[in-house]
Scaffold this active site. Sequence first.
Site, short mmCIF file in Angstrom:
data_model
loop_
_atom_site.label_atom_id
_atom_site.label_comp_id
_atom_site.label_asym_id
_atom_site.label_seq_id
_atom_site.Cartn_x
_atom_site.Cartn_y
_atom_site.Cartn_z
N HIS A 256 -6.14 13.09 -10.08
CA HIS A 256 -5.33 11.99 -10.29
C HIS A 256 -6.10 10.66 -9.48
O HIS A 256 -6.45 11.14 -8.29
CB HIS A 256 -3.71 12.13 -9.94
CG HIS A 256 -3.22 12.82 -10.83
ND1 HIS A 256 -3.06 14.40 -11.10
CD2 HIS A 256 -2.35 12.29 -11.93
CE1 HIS A 256 -2.44 14.51 -12.01
NE2 HIS A 256 -1.79 13.33 -12.65
N SER B 158 1.85 10.68 -15.29
CA SER B 158 1.45 10.69 -13.87
C SER B 158 0.46 9.44 -13.58
O SER B 158 0.58 8.83 -12.76
CB SER B 158 1.35 11.94 -13.39
OG SER B 158 -0.03 12.44 -14.30
#
Length: 274
Positions: free
Chosen positions: A255, A48
């Site tokens: 993230h 990711s």
Amino acid sequence: MRLSRITAYVSSLLLATAFALTGATAAQADQQSGQQAAATGYVALGDSYSSGVGAGGYDSGSGDCKRTPRAYPALWAAANSPSSFNFTACSGARTGDVVANQLGPLGSGTGLVSVSVGGNDAGFADVMTTCVLQSESNCLARIATARSYVETTLPGNLDKVYTAISAKAPAAQVVVLGYPRFYKLGGGCLAGLSEKERSAINGAADLLNSTTAKRAADHGFAFGDVSSAFTGHEICSGDAWLHSVNWTNIGESYHPKAAGQSGGYLPVFSAAAS
């Protein structure tokens, strides 16, 4: 007079020989350069952090992989126009997923490969879930388990990925990207995790990076350390390039935001790929 003619003849002969040798060397260099220039396809592999989760603007065609043009591979490709660009990085990918599902585009025409992988193998999503929802002692115990995995099991799994990449794309320059530290210690966060938990999480990220860098180096790959690029932009910094817990889109938690991709990952990758 005769001596002068002989000297002139020898000088001319040496000069001609030098030009011939120089010309041959230049021709060989041009040939090698041409071979390298032919291998200019770029393939972006990984998890990711490479697909761009957290940056938004996801390509609907990528489904659960959540690839986005705001991720560093797409940004680099847009700026550098490789002869081909294949973006197979996928949210949630582990080392086995990269080998099984992402290597299809690699070949003799691949000149550049990027990859980030290992965090999911080590269970960092579960680490963060444990640390956010459970006690400090449970958090630290879960981090210790992750560290043990990184030290004992992850190196072999990374070797499998790197060996497979080299086998399928032997001419490629490979850049392995690491992970940022999540927290600025002594920063502006007044609630949430304890400073001890934040420090332990950062330390685990450092271990993951150093382990990955060692395996990359042993395979002759470059390693892009993004820790310095994110310094001053961690969670609790006041100018975070990382999401903390994102309750509206939980999958984006921890993230990089779009700024983390463009300001953190992209320059590190660009420097390593140059």
